[in-house]
Write a protein that holds these residues in place. Structure first.
Motif, mmCIF file in Angstrom:
data_model
loop_
_atom_site.group_PDB
_atom_site.id
_atom_site.type_symbol
_atom_site.label_atom_id
_atom_site.label_comp_id
_atom_site.label_asym_id
_atom_site.label_seq_id
_atom_site.Cartn_x
_atom_site.Cartn_y
_atom_site.Cartn_z
ATOM 1 N N GLY A 135 10.431 79.861 4.498
ATOM 2 C CA GLY A 135 11.629 79.863 3.658
ATOM 3 C C GLY A 135 12.899 79.402 4.357
ATOM 4 N N LEU A 136 13.093 79.876 5.579
ATOM 5 C CA LEU A 136 14.348 79.565 6.271
ATOM 6 C C LEU A 136 14.481 78.072 6.583
ATOM 7 C CD1 LEU A 136 16.213 81.351 8.946
ATOM 8 C CD2 LEU A 136 14.919 79.425 9.784
ATOM 9 N N LEU A 139 14.890 76.105 3.326
ATOM 10 C CA LEU A 139 16.242 76.260 2.785
ATOM 11 C C LEU A 139 17.181 75.257 3.465
ATOM 12 C CD1 LEU A 139 17.902 78.251 0.869
ATOM 13 C CD2 LEU A 139 18.789 79.165 3.015
ATOM 14 N N ASP A 288 7.035 83.502 11.551
ATOM 15 C CA ASP A 288 8.077 83.605 10.550
ATOM 16 C C ASP A 288 8.506 85.073 10.575
ATOM 17 O OD1 ASP A 288 9.384 81.992 8.501
ATOM 18 O OD2 ASP A 288 8.576 83.428 7.079
ATOM 19 N N GLU A 289 9.761 85.311 10.814
ATOM 20 C CA GLU A 289 10.285 86.673 10.739
ATOM 21 C C GLU A 289 9.719 87.662 11.745
ATOM 22 O OE1 GLU A 289 11.706 88.199 6.989
ATOM 23 O OE2 GLU A 289 10.341 86.806 6.028
ATOM 24 N N ASP A 336 20.595 81.964 10.613
ATOM 25 C CA ASP A 336 19.994 83.130 11.242
ATOM 26 C C ASP A 336 20.509 83.252 12.684
ATOM 27 O OD1 ASP A 336 17.112 84.531 9.953
ATOM 28 O OD2 ASP A 336 18.142 85.372 11.666
ATOM 29 N N HIS A 374 19.243 86.268 7.213
ATOM 30 C CA HIS A 374 18.149 86.012 6.266
ATOM 31 C C HIS A 374 17.145 87.141 6.174
ATOM 32 C CE1 HIS A 374 18.900 81.620 5.658
ATOM 33 N NE2 HIS A 374 19.469 81.737 6.843
ATOM 34 N N THR A 375 17.361 88.229 6.882
ATOM 35 C CA THR A 375 16.333 89.270 6.821
ATOM 36 C C THR A 375 16.862 90.630 7.265
ATOM 37 O OG1 THR A 375 14.090 89.879 7.509
ATOM 38 C CG2 THR A 375 15.479 88.870 9.180
ATOM 39 N N VAL A 452 21.716 86.353 1.617
ATOM 40 C CA VAL A 452 21.184 85.234 0.841
ATOM 41 C C VAL A 452 20.782 85.602 -0.590
ATOM 42 C CG1 VAL A 452 20.506 83.850 2.827
ATOM 43 C CG2 VAL A 452 18.928 85.593 1.956
ATOM 44 N N ASN A 481 20.757 82.097 -2.420
ATOM 45 C CA ASN A 481 20.028 80.857 -2.102
ATOM 46 C C ASN A 481 19.803 79.982 -3.332
ATOM 47 O OD1 ASN A 481 17.697 82.144 0.463
ATOM 48 N ND2 ASN A 481 19.796 81.416 0.588
ATOM 49 N N TYR A 570 4.484 92.479 3.937
ATOM 50 C CA TYR A 570 5.504 92.890 2.968
ATOM 51 C C TYR A 570 5.450 92.048 1.694
ATOM 52 C CZ TYR A 570 8.930 89.090 3.702
ATOM 53 O OH TYR A 570 9.566 87.877 3.714
ATOM 54 N N GLU A 669 12.104 91.416 0.801
ATOM 55 C CA GLU A 669 12.244 89.954 0.741
ATOM 56 C C GLU A 669 13.726 89.653 0.548
ATOM 57 O OE1 GLU A 669 11.021 87.030 1.704
ATOM 58 O OE2 GLU A 669 9.276 87.090 0.355
ATOM 59 N N ALA A 670 14.344 89.051 1.569
ATOM 60 C CA ALA A 670 15.786 88.861 1.493
ATOM 61 C C ALA A 670 16.157 88.103 0.220
ATOM 62 C CB ALA A 670 16.272 88.111 2.722
ATOM 63 N N SER A 671 15.504 86.978 -0.016
ATOM 64 C CA SER A 671 15.804 86.217 -1.218
ATOM 65 C C SER A 671 14.511 85.763 -1.885
ATOM 66 C CB SER A 671 16.656 84.987 -0.848
ATOM 67 O OG SER A 671 16.549 83.990 -1.825
ATOM 68 N N GLY A 672 13.725 84.950 -1.162
ATOM 69 C CA GLY A 672 12.629 84.235 -1.785
ATOM 70 C C GLY A 672 13.212 82.957 -2.363
ATOM 71 N N THR A 673 12.473 81.864 -2.257
ATOM 72 C CA THR A 673 12.930 80.608 -2.857
ATOM 73 C C THR A 673 11.787 79.965 -3.648
ATOM 74 O OG1 THR A 673 12.546 79.665 -0.666
ATOM 75 C CG2 THR A 673 14.831 79.995 -1.324
HETATM 76 O O1 H53 Z 1 14.424 83.061 4.657
HETATM 77 C C1 H53 Z 1 14.461 82.618 3.313
HETATM 78 C C2 H53 Z 1 14.429 83.793 2.353
HETATM 79 C C3 H53 Z 1 13.272 84.717 2.668
HETATM 80 C C4 H53 Z 1 13.267 85.090 4.136
HETATM 81 C C5 H53 Z 1 13.263 83.823 4.986
HETATM 82 C C6 H53 Z 1 13.256 84.003 6.475
HETATM 83 C C7 H53 Z 1 12.440 83.183 7.257
HETATM 84 O O2 H53 Z 1 11.666 82.273 6.668
HETATM 85 C C8 H53 Z 1 12.430 83.313 8.650
HETATM 86 C C9 H53 Z 1 13.251 84.218 9.268
HETATM 87 C C10 H53 Z 1 14.071 85.015 8.505
HETATM 88 O O3 H53 Z 1 14.888 85.883 9.102
HETATM 89 C C11 H53 Z 1 14.064 84.907 7.108
HETATM 90 O O4 H53 Z 1 12.148 85.858 4.411
HETATM 91 O O5 H53 Z 1 13.362 85.872 1.862
HETATM 92 O O6 H53 Z 1 14.327 83.304 1.048
HETATM 93 C C12 H53 Z 1 15.693 81.773 3.134
HETATM 94 O O7 H53 Z 1 16.851 82.533 3.145
#
Ligand code: H53
Length: 839
Positions: A135-136, A139, A288-289, A336, A374-375, A452, A481, A570, A669-673
């Protein structure tokens, strides 16, 4: 700048320029010319890949005219510029997108057809630059498209990884990773700019000295130096002349050979330094994350950030701008915390290399940066051990201590000596070993901090960044987002694009809010009929892909229920699979059951070191194997895992979905796209109140969204009162049966140990509360099945989803960044031919 005239048509009277003309005859001629002069081939010997390259160069020529003009205008006007710093840019294939943005898709298609070639096949030949995880990174790519389309001067800065995100194979149901050699056959979209190389220092020590005015300054004597070579890719906006730059840095050794070693006869020793330096940008970390405190990763982050900031300083000097105006020339966004070291690096450059004093340097720094979080996941919050930090970036650590000392003085001034608060705010974590907290550095060094999605920004302020919010509330904001409709509707779903455009014109592609105008057709039987027909054709297309890649035959008339995204606990792909098992059991118990036929489609990569995520992939494939070959089930249920999810493979998926699975545990889930890409293409969402699901539901209307599950408050409350997942299992016979089958080896040829770690985790800890959300999810899915049977109702809901998704265009998001954070204005670019009115 003198450039050839741009013309739209062959008049027969005038001949278009081969490098800019966009008439069909010109395109054919230019294409064959590139095949000959760039690929060195003639048609009888050319491969499909040669044809792809010839076409890519033909399109690149047309970009270059705009790119060079854009650069000329930005230079002339000294335009205020956005610098988007991101360790990941998940661009996806360039060719199709450039055809759309140039507005020449149809001409090129015709030109290829007349040359007996299939444009689709050529598009498929492009190796995508997978320089991101999920996602990041994606985006960042959508934002570059919108920035160019809105004519905002922008530089995207990142890393030119030689190997991007791994290719995923599925072997015996397990994920296997394969190196992504995306540069193997050359990259026609980039231009190396070795003349703008910069040096980046690492390690060593610092010493004090006095400057010309007798003031103390610090000098950094590094242990090693690496060269950063920029590679530029043009990013064209949609139907504008703006072509911005994505500048990615490759690491090289300053000298290819250590001549002393070479002269001593040590050939291998001589190339050693070259090899180690180039390792720096070899490979993208595939997590990722989650961060993995690895030295090489910190080196990558510092490397590209230092390259970027030095590059910006070079641009300022060339434009003869005083460095005191750095923040007026550049608005730098930290995507981030990965580039957060930029705060210390800009300070170092201004203090040590440009002889500035602390106060003005700090003011410039804070005014320069904005930070996007983003998280909220704790495992994603980067912190680097002091030991590693001091050995790699000794000068930066000194600067960070100074920033921290001054910041904590301000905290004491505002709140008194509240040691608890000071410990929580400090840039140094001293709880369990000592670490530099990158999010804290980003917060202190930026003038704006944004989440986001509305919920995410609220939770940031209430939890993770609460202390910072209390200290400087005015810094905080939300920017929800968005995704670009050019790639995610126009390129991915040409049939839907044509239908919409035939009703309301094509303004919606630039102003997605306008797509609302199709609402008047939501109940029109003729329109509904066409809508359904398009969805069906898109599903047939995906059915063919699935057959080709997995051997599984699916029914295009079944409900396509799709979950595609990174595999993460998650995100709860395993909750979805519990639903699959439940449906399977219902049919087995009642073989004549009249249920809505469904095809469950999964895709996504797991981080190579994330054991449970890999086990979830194995579980999906194991359930698929049992379900798909059971004659009792027939066409009523199919489960398919599509391997190697990436941008290219995802493009046909969104347009083919009936149902989009957005089922993360609320608050995670911070946003999801992906949720946006599905809904724009007319899929209905089944989802929790998480991330932007909430805002999508508000936009499309609660009656057009399938909501289930715990809220963020419920999750918190349940955890506080003591969550006992096993109770749900014991009390719910359907759930118990599904879990027992997994545990008993029903899906694993009798192997009871295979899924034990997953089953134990669910029954004993269940950190993401699948057990609590299981029954509400199953009930909601039942409602989905029922609604799907009411064809007219479903179609109306589907049309309304697309119609009401205007807010989720990345153009809206970028306008908000421009107004609230970057304070930057569009700079339109005219081609000379247009200016003089003779083109
Ligand atoms: O970022 C997306 C969000 C999504 C979130 C993602 C993300 C990563 O892909 C990697 C690291 C991070 O901290 C966050 O999980 O929810 O949509 C864009 O903002």
């Amino acid at each position: 700048i003198q450039e050839p005239q741009l013309q739209g048509q062959d008049t027969g009277m005038q001949c278009e320029d081969d490098r800019t003309g966009i008439g069909v005859e010109t395109l054919k001629r230019a294409f064959l010319d590139n095949l000959f002069y760039v690929q060195g081939k003639f048609p009888a010997l050319a491969t499909k890949h040669d044809y792809y390259m010839a076409l890519a160069y033909t399109v690149r020529d047309r970009l270059l005219q705009r790119w060079v003009n854009t650069a000329a205008i930005y230079t002339q006007q000294g335009s205020r510029t956005v610098a988007y710093l991101s360790a990941e840019f998940l661009m996806g294939p360039h060719l199709g997108n450039n055809l759309i943005n140039l507005g020449i898709y149809n001409q090129v298609q015709q030109a290829m057809t007349e040359l007996k070639l299939d444009l689709k096949e050529l598009l498929a030949k492009e190796e995508e630059p997978g320089l991101g995880n999920g996602g990041l990174g994606r985006l960042a790519a959508c934002y570059l498209d919108s920035l160019a389309s809105l004519e905002i001067p922008t530089l995207g800065y990142g890393i030119r990884y030689e190997f991007g995100i791994f290719d995923q194979l599925i072997r015996n149901g397990w994920q296997v990773e394969k190196t992504d050699k995306w540069l193997r056959y050359g990259n026609p979209w980039e231009i190396a700019r070795p003349e703008w190389a910069v040096s980046v220092k690492f390690g060593g020590r610092t010493e004090a000295h006095k400057n010309a005015q007798g003031r103390y300054r610090v000098r950094w004597i590094p242990h090693k130096v690496v060269l950063g070579i920029p590679y530029d890719t043009p990013i064209l906006g949609y139907k504008v002349n703006t072509a911005n730059t994505l500048r990615l840095w490759k690491a090289e050794a300053p000298e290819s050979f250590d001549f002393e070693a070479f002269n001593r006869g040590n050939y291998y020793g001589a190339v050693d330094q070259k090899v180690t330096s180039e390792n720096l940008t070899k490979v993208l970390y595939p997590n990722d994350e989650t961060y993995e405190g690895k030295q090489l990763r910190l080196e990558q982050q510092y490397f590209f950030v230092s390259c970027a900031l030095q590059d910006m300083l070079r641009i300022m000097l060339r434009q003869k701008l005083p460095l005191e105006q750095f923040h007026e020339k550049f608005a730098v966004q930290l995507n981030d915390t990965h580039p957060a070291i930029a705060v210390a690096e800009l300070m170092r450059l201004l203090l040590d290399e440009h002889d500035m004093d602390w106060e003005p340097a700090w003011e410039i720094t804070q005014k320069t940066f904005g930070y996007t979080n983003h998280t909220l996941l704790p495992e994603a919050l980067e912190k680097w051990s002091l030991k590693l930090f001091s050995s790699l970036l000794p000068r930066h650590l000194e600067i960070i201590y100074e920033i921290n000392w001054r910041f904590l003085e301000q905290v004491r001034h505002k709140f008194g000596t509240d040691e608890g608060r000071i410990g929580r705010l400090s840039l140094i974590d001293e709880n369990d070993g000592k670490f530099v907290r990158m999010a804290h550095l980003a917060c202190v060094g930026s003038h704006k901090i944004n989440g986001v999605a509305a919920l995410h920004s609220e939770l940031l302020q209430k939890t993770t960044l609460l202390d910072f919010y209390e200290f400087f509330p005015e810094k905080f904001t939300n920017i929800t987002n968005g995704v670009t409709p050019r790639r995610w509707i126009v390129l991915s779903n040409p049939k839907l694009t044509n239908l919409i455009t035939s009703c309301i014109g094509d303004n919606w592609i630039k102003h997605l809010e306008d797509v609302q105008r199709i609402e008047t057709y939501a109940e029109d039987p003729g329109f509904q009929q066409e809508w359904q027909q398009i969805k069906r054709e898109n599903k047939v297309n995906v059915a063919e892909i699935l057959l080709d890649r997995t051997g599984v035959k699916v029914d295009p008339d079944s409900l396509f229920d799709i979950q595609v995204k990174r595999i993460h606990q998650y995100k709860r792909q395993h909750l979805n699979i519990l639903h699959a098992i439940t449906l399977y059991n219902q049919i087995k118990q009642n073989p004549n059951l009249d249920i809505t036929p469904r095809t469950l489609i999964f895709a996504g990569k797991a981080a190579p070191g994330y054991y449970i995520a890999k086990l979830i992939i194995k579980l999906i494939n194991s359930v698929a194997e049992v379900v798909n070959k059971d004659p009792d089930i027939g066409d009523r249920l199919k489960v398919v895992f599509l391997p190697d999810y990436n941008v290219k493979n995802s493009q046909p998926i969104y347009p083919a979905a009936d149902l989009s699975e957005q089922i993360s545990t609320a608050g995670k889930e911070a946003s999801g796209t992906g949720n946006m890409k599905f809904a724009m293409n007319g899929a209905l969402t089944i989802g929790t109140l998480d991330g932007t699901n909430i805002e999508i539901r508000n936009a499309v209307g609660a009656e057009n969204f399938f909501l289930f599950g715990l809220t963020t408050e419920d999750v918190g409350a349940l955890r506080l009162t003591g969550y006992r997942p096993r109770e749900y299992y014991k009390e719910n016979p359907q759930l118990k049966q599904a879990i027992d089958q997994i545990a008993s080896g029903y899906f694993s040829h009798g192997d009871r140990s295979l899924f034990k770690p997953l089953v134990d985790l669910l029954l004993d800890k269940d950190p993401f509360m699948l057990m609590a959300d299981y029954q509400p999810y199953i009930d909601c899915q039942q409602q989905v099945s029922q609604t799907y049977r009411d064809r007219d109702r479903w179609l109306q809901m589907s049309i309304l989803n697309t119609a009401r998704m205007g807010k989720f265009s990345s153009d809206r998001a970028i306008r908000e960044y421009c107004q609230q954070i970057w304070k930057v204005q569009p700079v339109p670019v005219q081609l000379a031919a247009e200016k003089t009115g003779d083109g």
